[in-house]
Design a protein around this motif. Structure first.
Motif, PDB file in Angstrom:
ATOM      1  N   HIS A   1      33.123  42.407  43.114  1.00  0.00           N
ATOM      2  CA  HIS A   1      34.210  42.547  43.225  1.00  0.00           C
ATOM      3  C   HIS A   1      34.264  43.693  44.212  1.00  0.00           C
ATOM      4  CE1 HIS A   1      36.608  38.712  42.617  1.00  0.00           C
ATOM      5  NE2 HIS A   1      35.245  38.582  42.005  1.00  0.00           N
ATOM      6  N   VAL A   2      32.877  44.990  43.089  1.00  0.00           N
ATOM      7  CA  VAL A   2      33.697  46.638  43.573  1.00  0.00           C
ATOM      8  C   VAL A   2      33.248  46.529  44.565  1.00  0.00           C
ATOM      9  CG1 VAL A   2      32.388  48.252  42.465  1.00  0.00           C
ATOM     10  CG2 VAL A   2      33.224  46.924  40.508  1.00  0.00           C
ATOM     11  N   VAL A   3      32.346  46.110  45.297  1.00  0.00           N
ATOM     12  CA  VAL A   3      31.506  46.422  46.603  1.00  0.00           C
ATOM     13  C   VAL A   3      32.514  45.964  47.801  1.00  0.00           C
ATOM     14  CG1 VAL A   3      30.344  45.489  48.424  1.00  0.00           C
ATOM     15  CG2 VAL A   3      29.072  45.958  46.395  1.00  0.00           C
ATOM     16  N   ARG A   4      33.987  44.687  47.375  1.00  0.00           N
ATOM     17  CA  ARG A   4      34.576  44.744  48.258  1.00  0.00           C
ATOM     18  C   ARG A   4      35.825  45.659  48.548  1.00  0.00           C
ATOM     19  NH1 ARG A   4      35.573  40.479  45.719  1.00  0.00           N
ATOM     20  NH2 ARG A   4      34.246  38.819  47.728  1.00  0.00           N
ATOM     21  N   LYS A   5      35.875  46.507  47.086  1.00  0.00           N
ATOM     22  CA  LYS A   5      37.109  47.079  46.641  1.00  0.00           C
ATOM     23  C   LYS A   5      36.769  48.559  47.697  1.00  0.00           C
ATOM     24  CE  LYS A   5      40.240  49.348  44.567  1.00  0.00           C
ATOM     25  NZ  LYS A   5      41.149  49.183  44.881  1.00  0.00           N
ATOM     26  N   MET A   6      35.419  48.354  47.087  1.00  0.00           N
ATOM     27  CA  MET A   6      35.172  50.544  48.096  1.00  0.00           C
ATOM     28  C   MET A   6      35.021  50.429  49.297  1.00  0.00           C
ATOM     29  SD  MET A   6      34.591  52.376  44.783  1.00  0.00           S
ATOM     30  CE  MET A   6      33.224  53.539  45.675  1.00  0.00           C
ATOM     31  N   VAL A   7      34.292  49.224  50.310  1.00  0.00           N
ATOM     32  CA  VAL A   7      33.954  49.423  50.930  1.00  0.00           C
ATOM     33  C   VAL A   7      35.893  48.795  52.410  1.00  0.00           C
ATOM     34  CG1 VAL A   7      33.619  47.165  53.162  1.00  0.00           C
ATOM     35  CG2 VAL A   7      31.619  48.019  50.864  1.00  0.00           C
ATOM     36  N   MET A   8      36.067  48.613  51.766  1.00  0.00           N
ATOM     37  CA  MET A   8      37.668  47.998  51.951  1.00  0.00           C
ATOM     38  C   MET A   8      38.742  49.481  51.749  1.00  0.00           C
ATOM     39  SD  MET A   8      39.164  44.205  51.137  1.00  0.00           S
ATOM     40  CE  MET A   8      37.864  42.721  52.419  1.00  0.00           C
ATOM     41  N   ALA A   9      38.407  50.638  50.854  1.00  0.00           N
ATOM     42  CA  ALA A   9      39.414  51.290  50.325  1.00  0.00           C
ATOM     43  C   ALA A   9      39.346  52.567  50.986  1.00  0.00           C
ATOM     44  CB  ALA A   9      39.751  51.170  48.568  1.00  0.00           C
ATOM     45  N   TYR A  10      37.767  52.658  50.806  1.00  0.00           N
ATOM     46  CA  TYR A  10      37.223  54.118  51.894  1.00  0.00           C
ATOM     47  C   TYR A  10      36.052  54.183  52.878  1.00  0.00           C
ATOM     48  CZ  TYR A  10      38.589  55.018  46.815  1.00  0.00           C
ATOM     49  OH  TYR A  10      39.569  54.790  45.378  1.00  0.00           O
ATOM     50  N   PRO A  11      36.396  53.819  53.787  1.00  0.00           N
ATOM     51  CA  PRO A  11      35.940  54.418  55.224  1.00  0.00           C
ATOM     52  C   PRO A  11      35.430  55.012  55.898  1.00  0.00           C
ATOM     53  CG  PRO A  11      38.620  53.236  55.385  1.00  0.00           C
ATOM     54  CD  PRO A  11      38.229  53.305  54.764  1.00  0.00           C
ATOM     55  N   GLY A  12      35.405  55.352  54.962  1.00  0.00           N
ATOM     56  CA  GLY A  12      35.013  56.490  55.517  1.00  0.00           C
ATOM     57  C   GLY A  12      33.624  57.027  54.246  1.00  0.00           C
ATOM     58  N   TYR A  13      33.218  56.313  53.410  1.00  0.00           N
ATOM     59  CA  TYR A  13      32.168  56.497  52.381  1.00  0.00           C
ATOM     60  C   TYR A  13      31.322  54.955  52.909  1.00  0.00           C
ATOM     61  CZ  TYR A  13      34.596  58.123  48.194  1.00  0.00           C
ATOM     62  OH  TYR A  13      35.493  58.867  47.271  1.00  0.00           O
ATOM     63  N   LEU A  14      29.770  55.110  52.762  1.00  0.00           N
ATOM     64  CA  LEU A  14      28.889  54.629  52.914  1.00  0.00           C
ATOM     65  C   LEU A  14      28.358  53.993  52.254  1.00  0.00           C
ATOM     66  CD1 LEU A  14      27.241  53.232  55.324  1.00  0.00           C
ATOM     67  CD2 LEU A  14      25.556  54.966  54.350  1.00  0.00           C
ATOM     68  N   ILE A  15      28.902  52.788  51.586  1.00  0.00           N
ATOM     69  CA  ILE A  15      28.354  51.655  50.625  1.00  0.00           C
ATOM     70  C   ILE A  15      26.910  50.977  50.743  1.00  0.00           C
ATOM     71  CG2 ILE A  15      29.079  49.784  48.995  1.00  0.00           C
ATOM     72  CD1 ILE A  15      31.330  52.422  49.019  1.00  0.00           C
ATOM     73  N   VAL A  16      26.096  51.465  49.982  1.00  0.00           N
ATOM     74  CA  VAL A  16      25.025  50.349  50.258  1.00  0.00           C
ATOM     75  C   VAL A  16      24.573  49.638  48.692  1.00  0.00           C
ATOM     76  CG1 VAL A  16      22.040  51.102  49.984  1.00  0.00           C
ATOM     77  CG2 VAL A  16      24.052  52.774  51.357  1.00  0.00           C
ATOM     78  N   ASN A  17      24.382  48.640  49.208  1.00  0.00           N
ATOM     79  CA  ASN A  17      24.403  47.551  47.920  1.00  0.00           C
ATOM     80  C   ASN A  17      22.695  47.538  47.358  1.00  0.00           C
ATOM     81  OD1 ASN A  17      24.407  45.199  46.353  1.00  0.00           O
ATOM     82  ND2 ASN A  17      25.787  43.881  47.532  1.00  0.00           N
ATOM     83  N   LEU A  18      22.389  47.154  46.778  1.00  0.00           N
ATOM     84  CA  LEU A  18      20.867  47.311  46.348  1.00  0.00           C
ATOM     85  C   LEU A  18      21.313  45.818  45.609  1.00  0.00           C
ATOM     86  CD1 LEU A  18      17.928  47.790  45.973  1.00  0.00           C
ATOM     87  CD2 LEU A  18      18.557  48.762  44.383  1.00  0.00           C
ATOM     88  N   ASP A  19      20.874  44.820  45.617  1.00  0.00           N
ATOM     89  CA  ASP A  19      20.160  43.530  45.115  1.00  0.00           C
ATOM     90  C   ASP A  19      19.021  43.160  44.766  1.00  0.00           C
ATOM     91  OD1 ASP A  19      23.330  41.687  42.974  1.00  0.00           O
ATOM     92  OD2 ASP A  19      21.201  40.474  42.945  1.00  0.00           O
ATOM     93  N   LYS A  20      18.952  42.545  43.425  1.00  0.00           N
ATOM     94  CA  LYS A  20      17.314  41.414  43.596  1.00  0.00           C
ATOM     95  C   LYS A  20      17.375  40.334  43.858  1.00  0.00           C
ATOM     96  CE  LYS A  20      13.731  40.849  40.117  1.00  0.00           C
ATOM     97  NZ  LYS A  20      13.720  40.322  38.230  1.00  0.00           N
ATOM     98  N   LEU A  21      18.998  39.957  44.044  1.00  0.00           N
ATOM     99  CA  LEU A  21      19.014  38.470  44.324  1.00  0.00           C
ATOM    100  C   LEU A  21      18.548  37.312  43.530  1.00  0.00           C
ATOM    101  CD1 LEU A  21      19.597  38.379  48.536  1.00  0.00           C
ATOM    102  CD2 LEU A  21      21.161  38.275  46.832  1.00  0.00           C
ATOM    103  N   THR A  22      19.129  37.385  41.747  1.00  0.00           N
ATOM    104  CA  THR A  22      18.346  36.534  41.304  1.00  0.00           C
ATOM    105  C   THR A  22      18.908  35.241  41.155  1.00  0.00           C
ATOM    106  OG1 THR A  22      19.743  36.836  39.008  1.00  0.00           O
ATOM    107  CG2 THR A  22      17.964  38.071  39.742  1.00  0.00           C
ATOM    108  N   TYR A  23      18.895  34.483  40.609  1.00  0.00           N
ATOM    109  CA  TYR A  23      19.907  33.103  40.882  1.00  0.00           C
ATOM    110  C   TYR A  23      21.130  33.595  40.188  1.00  0.00           C
ATOM    111  CZ  TYR A  23      21.392  34.269  35.839  1.00  0.00           C
ATOM    112  OH  TYR A  23      21.614  35.095  34.153  1.00  0.00           O
TER     113      TYR A  23
END
Ligand SMILES: Cc1cn([C@H]2C[C@H](O)[C@@H](COP(=O)(O)OP(=O)(O)O[C@H]3O[C@H](C)C(=O)[C@H](O)[C@H]3O)O2)c(=O)[nH]c1=O
Length: 356
Positions: free
Chosen positions: A23-45
């Motif tokens: 939800h935070v990634v979605r919010k930041m990507v959509m609200a701040y097109p001038g930012y680069l949002i890098v999502n780091l995740d281990k993709l656990t269960y």
């Protein structure tokens, strides 16, 4: 001082494929097109890229798979990307699992946080202008309340589970890096979240899932434990605000002033589900089964969110009833998502816990 970010601002969000993180990634990507949002995740269960299908092709979004507990990997990542800010959500978060596997919680929540802190100070080399490390934490660090009172930012830490002890420890490490190395940081401590994309091990999605499948609803102890519920999008809005406007070295409690005893919440959920599934009133309630209590089960959490309200102007906007209805509708409309998480590890875990 609050920070003002210009364009070309690169933010690392850890745990961005998880429930709150997505939800935070979605919010930041959509609200701040001038930012680069890098999502780091281990993709656990609990991490699932399906949670971010709607933003995966945005030009200001990148995904990297990796483990924050791997210090070499984290150092390389920071030197390759030159992050301006970190919003750190990656964590093992389920209390019941922490009772069974405490070391996993130490590894991810404590070691993982310290790796991120080390990489931040090494990479930023004391040039902290417009830099920020934002650590997302929980109200569980304060321990348990009796029948009255609230957790404020001044309440002393008294964690009771391996999970909350690991989060308390990570909060202390963040604070210590601010004092020792001058790292600019903010922390927020939030109450129980619920909403779309939450893995069905936590109370609300587990019980929605079980009601759909006509499985028992295992209420721990006498059901009188109390939690303060917050709709996840309200939390994501608060995180956006704290990241941009929070004062350096301060912490903010986030909560919805929405306390319910577990048994009352479960009965409300059952009645809403009966309506949505066209079942007779009272049918889902028959699934309620009182089971052995969780060891060290905290009695009551309740957040005093006055500071974030007064200083940053945030307050929750979704009532519990509205939020539950939106959540139920989402789970009913997304049976593919639910079938996916219902396969594999979750099923084994559920069978192991409830011997079904
Ligand atoms: C899974 C489950 C839970 N419960 C009870 C235990 C708690 O009193 C309440 C909520 O349990 P849950 O595991 O969903 O959440 P908490 O233990 O309150 O902790 C949660 O909220 C904080 C803020 C975090 O920081 C945690 O990450 C998050 O998991 O329902 C049951 O009675 N039966 C069940 O099957």
């Amino acid at each position: 001082m609050p920070i003002s970010h210009g364009q070309n601002h690169t933010v690392l969000i850890t745990g961005g494929a998880g429930f709150i993180g997505s939800h935070v990634v979605r919010k930041m990507v959509m609200a701040y097109p001038g930012y680069l949002i890098v999502n780091l995740d281990k993709l656990t269960y609990a991490g699932n890229l399906e949670n971010l299908k709607d933003v995966e092709n945005y030009p200001n979004y990148r995904f990297i798979k990796g483990d924050i507990a791997d210090g070499y990997f984290i150092n390389d990542l920071f030197s390759n990307w030159n992050f301006d800010g970190v919003i750190h959500l990656a964590a093992e978060s389920h209390v019941d699992r922490s009772i069974e596997e405490p070391l996993e919680f130490v590894k991810t929540n404590v070691l993982g946080t310290v790796n991120l802190l080390n990489a931040s100070i090494q990479n930023w080399k004391k040039n902290y202008e417009r830099k920020r490390f934002y650590h997302i934490s929980t109200d569980e660090v304060y321990g348990s309340l009796g029948d009255t009172g609230f957790f404020s930012e001044k309440t002393s830490y008294k964690p009771n589970s391996p999970y909350s002890a690991s989060k308390a420890s990570s909060d202390h490490f963040v604070r210590s890096y601010g004092e020792t190395y001058g790292l600019p940081y903010v922390i927020s401590n939030c109450s129980n979240n619920y909403g779309p994309y939450q893995f069905p091990e936590k109370l609300i999605p587990l019980f929605i899932n079980n009601i759909i499948q006509n499985k028992p609803l295992p209420v721990y102890g006498n059901g009188k434990n109390t939690r303060d519920w917050l709709f996840v999008e309200d939390h994501a809005n608060a995180i956006d605000l704290v990241y941009h406007k929070g004062i350096n070295k301060e912490s903010y409690n986030i909560g919805g002033f929405n306390e319910r005893q577990n048994i009352d919440l479960v009965k409300l959920l059952c009645s809403l589900m009966d309506k949505r599934l066209f079942r007779n009133e009272g049918e889902s309630e028959k699934l309620i089964t009182f089971v052995k209590d969780r060891p060290g089960h905290d009695l009551r959490y309740a957040i005093d969110a006055t500071k974030i309200n007064k200083k940053l102007g945030w307050k929750s906007s979704v009532t519990l009833e509205e939020g539950l209805e939106m959540t139920i509708d989402w789970y009913l409309a997304n049976d593919d998502w639910l079938n996916h998480v219902n396969s594999g590890e979750y099923q084994d875990y559920y069978k192991m816990r409830y011997k079904q």
